[in-house]
Design a protein around this motif. Structure first.
Motif, short mmCIF file in Angstrom:
data_model
loop_
_atom_site.label_atom_id
_atom_site.label_comp_id
_atom_site.label_asym_id
_atom_site.label_seq_id
_atom_site.Cartn_x
_atom_site.Cartn_y
_atom_site.Cartn_z
N VAL A 1 -9.02 -4.22 10.84
CA VAL A 1 -7.91 -4.42 9.90
C VAL A 1 -8.47 -4.64 8.49
CG1 VAL A 1 -6.06 -6.00 9.22
CG2 VAL A 1 -6.29 -5.30 11.61
N VAL A 2 -9.52 -5.47 8.39
CA VAL A 2 -10.11 -5.76 7.08
C VAL A 2 -10.70 -4.51 6.45
CG1 VAL A 2 -11.96 -7.02 5.90
CG2 VAL A 2 -10.56 -8.19 7.62
N THR A 3 -11.52 -3.78 7.20
CA THR A 3 -12.17 -2.60 6.63
C THR A 3 -11.15 -1.49 6.34
OG1 THR A 3 -12.75 -1.78 8.85
CG2 THR A 3 -14.40 -3.10 7.69
N SER A 4 -10.16 -1.36 7.21
CA SER A 4 -9.12 -0.34 6.97
C SER A 4 -8.29 -0.69 5.74
CB SER A 4 -8.22 -0.21 8.19
OG SER A 4 -8.94 0.28 9.30
N PHE A 5 -8.05 -1.98 5.53
CA PHE A 5 -7.33 -2.39 4.32
C PHE A 5 -8.10 -1.98 3.07
CE2 PHE A 5 -7.46 -5.75 1.02
CZ PHE A 5 -6.25 -5.43 0.39
N ILE A 6 -9.41 -2.24 3.07
CA ILE A 6 -10.21 -1.92 1.89
C ILE A 6 -10.20 -0.42 1.62
CG2 ILE A 6 -12.56 -1.89 0.95
CD1 ILE A 6 -13.02 -4.56 2.43
N ILE A 7 -10.42 0.38 2.67
CA ILE A 7 -10.43 1.84 2.50
C ILE A 7 -9.07 2.33 2.04
CG2 ILE A 7 -10.62 4.05 3.71
CD1 ILE A 7 -12.70 2.68 5.54
N GLY A 8 -8.01 1.86 2.70
CA GLY A 8 -6.66 2.30 2.35
C GLY A 8 -6.26 1.86 0.95
N ALA A 9 -6.63 0.63 0.58
CA ALA A 9 -6.27 0.13 -0.75
C ALA A 9 -6.94 0.97 -1.83
CB ALA A 9 -6.68 -1.33 -0.88
N MET A 10 -8.21 1.27 -1.64
CA MET A 10 -8.92 2.03 -2.67
C MET A 10 -8.42 3.47 -2.75
SD MET A 10 -10.47 -0.26 -4.04
CE MET A 10 -10.70 -1.97 -3.57
N THR A 11 -7.98 4.01 -1.62
CA THR A 11 -7.40 5.35 -1.64
C THR A 11 -6.10 5.36 -2.44
OG1 THR A 11 -8.36 5.91 0.51
CG2 THR A 11 -6.49 7.23 -0.23
N GLN A 12 -5.22 4.39 -2.16
CA GLN A 12 -3.95 4.32 -2.89
C GLN A 12 -4.15 4.03 -4.37
OE1 GLN A 12 -0.42 2.48 -1.13
NE2 GLN A 12 -1.66 1.93 0.64
N LEU A 13 -5.03 3.07 -4.67
CA LEU A 13 -5.24 2.70 -6.06
C LEU A 13 -5.99 3.79 -6.83
CD1 LEU A 13 -6.13 -1.06 -5.55
CD2 LEU A 13 -4.06 -0.14 -6.59
N GLY A 14 -6.74 4.61 -6.10
CA GLY A 14 -7.39 5.74 -6.76
C GLY A 14 -6.39 6.78 -7.22
N ILE A 15 -5.25 6.86 -6.52
CA ILE A 15 -4.18 7.79 -6.89
C ILE A 15 -3.26 7.17 -7.94
CG2 ILE A 15 -2.16 9.03 -6.01
CD1 ILE A 15 -3.67 9.21 -3.32
N ASP A 16 -2.96 5.89 -7.75
CA ASP A 16 -2.07 5.19 -8.67
C ASP A 16 -2.63 3.79 -8.88
OD1 ASP A 16 -0.09 3.96 -10.10
OD2 ASP A 16 1.47 4.17 -8.57
N SER A 17 -3.26 3.56 -10.02
CA SER A 17 -3.91 2.28 -10.29
C SER A 17 -2.93 1.12 -10.38
CB SER A 17 -4.72 2.36 -11.59
OG SER A 17 -3.88 2.64 -12.69
N GLU A 18 -1.62 1.45 -10.51
CA GLU A 18 -0.61 0.40 -10.61
C GLU A 18 0.24 0.30 -9.34
OE1 GLU A 18 1.64 1.11 -14.13
OE2 GLU A 18 -0.05 0.75 -15.48
N ALA A 19 -0.25 0.88 -8.25
CA ALA A 19 0.51 0.86 -7.00
C ALA A 19 0.76 -0.57 -6.51
CB ALA A 19 -0.23 1.65 -5.92
N PHE A 20 -0.24 -1.43 -6.65
CA PHE A 20 -0.10 -2.83 -6.27
C PHE A 20 -1.30 -3.59 -6.84
CE2 PHE A 20 -2.15 -0.55 -2.80
CZ PHE A 20 -3.30 -1.29 -2.56
N ASP A 21 -1.22 -4.91 -6.78
CA ASP A 21 -2.30 -5.77 -7.23
C ASP A 21 -3.22 -6.05 -6.04
OD1 ASP A 21 -3.83 -8.19 -7.77
OD2 ASP A 21 -2.56 -8.46 -9.54
N PHE A 22 -4.43 -5.56 -6.11
CA PHE A 22 -5.37 -5.72 -4.99
C PHE A 22 -5.54 -7.19 -4.62
CE2 PHE A 22 -9.58 -6.51 -3.24
CZ PHE A 22 -9.68 -5.55 -2.25
N HIS A 23 -5.64 -8.06 -5.60
CA HIS A 23 -5.89 -9.47 -5.33
C HIS A 23 -4.71 -10.13 -4.62
CE1 HIS A 23 -9.52 -9.16 -7.70
NE2 HIS A 23 -8.82 -8.62 -8.68
N LEU A 24 -3.49 -9.76 -5.00
CA LEU A 24 -2.32 -10.34 -4.33
C LEU A 24 -2.26 -9.90 -2.87
CD1 LEU A 24 0.49 -9.97 -7.04
CD2 LEU A 24 -0.68 -12.06 -6.30
N VAL A 25 -2.55 -8.63 -2.62
CA VAL A 25 -2.49 -8.14 -1.24
C VAL A 25 -3.64 -8.72 -0.42
CG1 VAL A 25 -2.46 -6.10 0.23
CG2 VAL A 25 -1.33 -6.04 -2.00
#
Length: 217
Positions: free
Chosen positions: A173-197
């Motif tokens: 779950v942890v590693t998938s979150f990191i990979i998925g978060a960076m994929t989404q933020l790479g497309i849209d840097s304002e998709a969400f706040d990494f620190h909040l999630v």
């Protein structure tokens, strides 16, 4: 044996290693710009400032070059992730803090290497049909998941993480979150706040009501 530093000269081995790194950095940048499908060896050589024969000297085949690129790119990420995981020697009571540091380190790594998410995604797509790339990435994912799994197990035993966690699944779950978060933020840097999630993930891992869970021993 007299060292290169002592003689004030750079050895041929050091020069070779530096030239190899330059070629891999050139390939890394070009993949980010053009994708793997648009990667040409002549472009890599030109970007590194050498001729094509020099590239072929260091990488005899395209498969050899691809395997080296996979290692070079994943090392940018994996080395950064090993550092917070290695702090586990301080004791199981620190496991939750180390996991938080792991998430923060991942964020900093991608911020410091703006091409990293795009290049890793290119390599992941290639790995679905290229056995060499698949084997290299599989090894990286296995090592990373095992390191996080070890931290989760420490945290469960030390009462810093939920007692009902399955360490293997929680690590994924942890590693998938990191990979998925960076994929989404790479497309849209304002998709969400990494620190909040990542804070939400930390709360999910924590014992109920913030209390220490009973150690499993």
């Amino acid at each position: 044996m007299r060292s290169a530093a002592a003689g004030g000269k750079t050895s041929s081995t050091e020069l070779g290693a530096a030239r190899r790194r330059d070629l891999l950095e050139a390939a890394y940048t070009l993949i980010a710009e053009k994708g793997l499908e648009g990667l040409r060896t002549r472009d890599i050589a030109a970007r590194a400032g050498v001729n094509i024969s020099t590239l072929h000297y260091y990488f005899g085949t395209k498969d050899e070059l691809l395997a080296a690129i996979v290692t070079h790119v994943t090392d940018k990420f994996v080395e950064a992730q090993r550092r917070p995981a290695g702090q586990g020697a301080a004791g199981p009571a620190d496991a939750r803090a180390i996991l938080r540091a792991h998430l923060e380190s991942a964020w900093r790594t991608f911020q410091d290497n703006p091409h990293l998410a795009a290049v890793l995604q290119e390599l992941s797509v290639r790995a679905q049909r290229d056995p060499a790339a698949q084997a290299a990435l599989r090894a990286v994912h296995k090592e990373w998941n095992l390191a996080v799994e070890h931290l989760v197990r420490q945290g469960v035993r030390g009462g810093q993480l939920r007692s009902d966690l399955d360490p293997r699944s929680a690590a994924r779950v942890v590693t998938s979150f990191i990979i998925g978060a960076m994929t989404q933020l790479g497309i849209d840097s304002e998709a969400f706040d990494f620190h909040l999630v990542s804070d939400e993930l930390d709360r999910w891992l924590a014992p109920a009501d913030g209390k220490r869970a009973r150690s499993r021993g």
